[in-house]
Design a protein around this motif. Structure first.
Motif, short mmCIF file in Angstrom:
data_model
loop_
_atom_site.label_atom_id
_atom_site.label_comp_id
_atom_site.label_asym_id
_atom_site.label_seq_id
_atom_site.Cartn_x
_atom_site.Cartn_y
_atom_site.Cartn_z
N ARG A 68 0.84 -1.20 0.00
CA ARG A 68 0.00 0.00 0.00
C ARG A 68 0.88 1.25 0.00
NH1 ARG A 68 -5.11 -1.36 0.43
NH2 ARG A 68 -5.65 -3.34 1.39
N GLY A 69 0.34 2.32 -0.61
CA GLY A 69 1.08 3.58 -0.64
C GLY A 69 1.79 3.86 -1.95
N ILE A 70 1.56 3.05 -3.00
CA ILE A 70 2.19 3.31 -4.29
C ILE A 70 1.46 4.44 -5.01
CG2 ILE A 70 3.11 0.99 -4.56
CD1 ILE A 70 0.76 0.42 -6.48
N ASN A 71 2.14 5.10 -5.92
CA ASN A 71 1.53 6.18 -6.68
C ASN A 71 0.97 5.64 -8.01
OD1 ASN A 71 3.89 5.66 -7.97
ND2 ASN A 71 4.73 7.72 -7.79
N PHE A 72 0.39 6.52 -8.80
CA PHE A 72 -0.28 6.10 -10.03
C PHE A 72 0.70 5.54 -11.05
CE2 PHE A 72 1.18 10.34 -10.87
CZ PHE A 72 1.46 10.38 -12.23
N ARG A 73 1.94 6.08 -11.09
CA ARG A 73 2.92 5.62 -12.08
C ARG A 73 3.34 4.18 -11.79
NH1 ARG A 73 5.64 9.89 -12.42
NH2 ARG A 73 5.20 10.58 -14.51
N THR A 74 3.51 3.85 -10.53
CA THR A 74 3.86 2.47 -10.15
C THR A 74 2.73 1.51 -10.47
OG1 THR A 74 5.13 3.45 -8.32
CG2 THR A 74 4.76 1.08 -8.26
N ARG A 75 1.50 1.96 -10.26
CA ARG A 75 0.35 1.11 -10.56
C ARG A 75 0.26 0.80 -12.05
NH1 ARG A 75 -3.11 4.29 -8.83
NH2 ARG A 75 -4.17 4.97 -10.72
N HIS A 76 0.53 1.81 -12.88
CA HIS A 76 0.51 1.60 -14.34
C HIS A 76 1.67 0.71 -14.78
CE1 HIS A 76 -2.74 4.25 -15.76
NE2 HIS A 76 -2.46 4.98 -14.69
N GLU A 119 7.58 -2.41 -3.43
CA GLU A 119 7.52 -1.90 -2.06
C GLU A 119 7.69 -0.38 -2.08
OE1 GLU A 119 9.60 -2.78 2.29
OE2 GLU A 119 10.56 -3.44 0.46
N ALA A 120 6.69 0.33 -1.58
CA ALA A 120 6.71 1.80 -1.56
C ALA A 120 7.07 2.29 -0.16
CB ALA A 120 5.36 2.36 -1.97
N LYS A 121 7.92 3.31 -0.09
CA LYS A 121 8.33 3.90 1.19
C LYS A 121 8.30 5.42 1.06
CE LYS A 121 11.15 0.16 3.05
NZ LYS A 121 12.50 -0.22 3.56
N LYS A 122 7.73 6.07 2.06
CA LYS A 122 7.65 7.53 2.15
C LYS A 122 6.88 8.16 1.00
CE LYS A 122 11.85 8.24 4.86
NZ LYS A 122 13.09 9.01 4.96
N ASN A 254 25.86 -4.06 -3.11
CA ASN A 254 26.39 -3.12 -4.10
C ASN A 254 27.15 -1.99 -3.39
OD1 ASN A 254 26.87 -1.68 -6.39
ND2 ASN A 254 24.76 -1.05 -6.75
N PRO A 255 28.46 -1.86 -3.64
CA PRO A 255 29.21 -0.77 -2.99
C PRO A 255 28.90 0.61 -3.58
CG PRO A 255 30.65 -1.99 -4.46
CD PRO A 255 29.33 -2.71 -4.48
N HIS A 256 28.37 0.66 -4.80
CA HIS A 256 28.08 1.94 -5.45
C HIS A 256 26.68 2.45 -5.13
CE1 HIS A 256 31.69 1.24 -7.84
NE2 HIS A 256 31.23 0.04 -8.12
N TYR A 257 25.93 1.69 -4.35
CA TYR A 257 24.55 2.11 -4.06
C TYR A 257 24.54 3.24 -3.04
CZ TYR A 257 19.88 2.01 -2.01
OH TYR A 257 18.64 2.37 -1.53
N LYS A 258 23.69 4.22 -3.30
CA LYS A 258 23.49 5.36 -2.40
C LYS A 258 22.00 5.49 -2.15
CE LYS A 258 25.07 10.13 -1.92
NZ LYS A 258 25.68 11.28 -2.64
N SER A 259 21.60 5.44 -0.91
CA SER A 259 20.17 5.46 -0.57
C SER A 259 19.54 6.79 -0.95
CB SER A 259 19.97 5.18 0.92
OG SER A 259 20.49 6.25 1.68
N PRO A 260 18.23 6.80 -1.22
CA PRO A 260 17.57 8.07 -1.58
C PRO A 260 17.63 9.11 -0.48
CG PRO A 260 16.11 6.20 -2.00
CD PRO A 260 17.33 5.67 -1.34
N ASN A 261 17.61 8.68 0.79
CA ASN A 261 17.72 9.62 1.91
C ASN A 261 19.07 10.34 1.90
OD1 ASN A 261 15.17 8.97 2.90
ND2 ASN A 261 15.97 7.30 4.15
N MET A 262 20.14 9.58 1.64
CA MET A 262 21.48 10.19 1.58
C MET A 262 21.59 11.12 0.37
SD MET A 262 23.17 9.15 4.18
CE MET A 262 24.85 9.55 3.73
N HIS A 263 20.96 10.74 -0.73
CA HIS A 263 21.00 11.59 -1.93
C HIS A 263 20.28 12.92 -1.68
CE1 HIS A 263 21.16 12.60 -6.14
NE2 HIS A 263 19.85 12.77 -6.17
N ARG A 264 19.10 12.84 -1.04
CA ARG A 264 18.36 14.07 -0.73
C ARG A 264 19.12 14.93 0.28
NH1 ARG A 264 13.72 10.61 -1.55
NH2 ARG A 264 13.83 9.87 0.60
N ARG A 265 19.80 14.28 1.24
CA ARG A 265 20.59 15.00 2.24
C ARG A 265 21.75 15.73 1.58
NH1 ARG A 265 25.00 13.74 5.55
NH2 ARG A 265 24.99 14.81 7.55
#
Length: 355
Positions: A68-76, A119-122, A254-265
């Motif tokens: 639950r909590g997905i947006n319209f683009r994910t549903r499509h 899986e949708a978060k935030k 993955n060592p190159h992965y950067k979480s979305p929270n860190m990217h926004r920060r």
């Protein structure tokens, strides 16, 4: 007279016809005949037997659903994947509070051995799980740059339910081999599936660039075997690969992965640093204005090319100078009075002439 009763059976006359027994090797002989081809003298271009004569052995089914909590683009996007994969099944949305291990039970109830879980978060971050239920392995991805079929409006088109080709970028890394293994099992349509069509007219490409997996769907044009994009599009950023289904020991991270929270920060810190730099520049300008300006010492070479002027003798006057004579007439009449006087003078002259 009453009508005579009809005798039982098909007919009274003649012996009963016996059914011909089928030969045991009838199917084998038919297969040999089709393999040998048409006999001599007949047309070489014969119509092959229908593909549906084969047996559906690979009974893999993929469960595609979301939290639950997905947006319209994910549903499509989820709907587009279901249309592209005829061996997929749908289910209701799962609560975000439930643990991921429950998905294995849902797959068992739906008789599915593969799963794609969104899986949708935030309400802004989307994660995608590829899992081989219930043994594993499973992979977790961050989904970026999603473009659906309705949004793109590409010119490509393919038959609904047709079987795709899977194209992978040649990579020798352990993580890429595992993702290829998982994607092959999930996205490949089983042979002789009841909902599938016996045609191969589109390609699923998984290309690796910038440490991410780029998904594209292309139509194969029959005339010149060119590729025309159909859609959808999305980018998968690999996070982890687990040994079990939706958990277990991690096989790869993955060592190159950067979480979305860190990217926004990082974006917030960059904007804050720009603002601080502007404020510091303003303060420096204020301090420079308040500081006293340093006097530049006289340059001795400045008067090298100056020519000295002639010195005049200095006269000191001890007596008071005489007042200047005003040459202007103080009793001078105004212009209006002068004109009047001239008029009067003319009239006086005329009178004297007349007399």
């Amino acid at each position: 007279m009453a009508p005579a009763k009809r005798p039982h059976g098909r007919g009274t006359a003649g012996p009963k016809r016996k059914r011909a027994k089928r030969a045991v090797g009838g199917k084998e002989e038919a297969a040999e005949k089709t393999a040998k081809g048409p006999p001599a003298g007949q047309d070489e271009h014969c119509v092959p037997p229908p593909v549906s004569q084969g047996k559906w052995k690979n009974k893999e089914r993929v469960l595609i659903f979301s939290s639950r909590g997905i947006n319209f683009r994910t549903r499509h996007l989820m709907k587009d994947l279901r249309t592209l994969m005829p061996h997929s099944k749908a289910d209701t949305k799962m609560d975000r509070k439930d643990k991921l291990f429950i998905i294995n039970e849902v797959c068992e109830m739906k008789n599915c051995n593969k799963c794609i879980y969104f899986e949708a978060k935030k309400k802004q971050d989307l994660y995608m799980w590829f899992s081989n239920s219930p043994q594993g392995p499973s992979a977790k991805f961050l989904v970026q740059n999603v473009h659906t079929l309705a949004e793109l409006k590409m010119t490509g088109n393919c038959l609904r339910g047709s079987r795709p080709l899977l194209s992978f970028d040649p990579a020798s890394r352990f993580a890429h081999f595992l993702t290829i293994f998982i994607c092959c099992r999930i996205f490949s349509t089983p042979h002789y599936h009841p909902k599938s069509q016996p045609f191969v007219d589109h390609v699923f490409t998984f290309s690796i660039m910038d440490h991410r997996i780029w998904f594209r769907n292309y139509q194969i044009v029959e005339e010149d075997t060119a590729l025309v994009e159909i859609g959808p599009r999305f980018v998968l950023n690999l996070i982890k690969i687990f040994q079990g289904s939706f958990g277990g020991p991690t096989l790869y991270e993955n060592p190159h992965y950067k979480s979305p929270n860190m990217h926004r920060r990082a974006i917030r810190l960059a904007t804050a640093a720009k603002f601080k730099e502007k404020q510091q520049m303003k303060e420096l300008q204020k301090l420079k204005r308040k500081e006293e300006k340093e006097l530049i010492p006289a340059d001795p070479t400045e008067s090298v090319f100056e020519t000295p002027a002639e010195e005049k003798p200095v006269n000191i006057e001890l007596e008071r100078p005489e007042p200047k004579v005003n040459l202007k007439k103080k009793n001078k009449l105004h212009q209006r009075e002068r004109k009047l006087k001239r008029k009067l003078g003319r009239t006086g002259v005329q009178k004297t002439k007349e007399s």
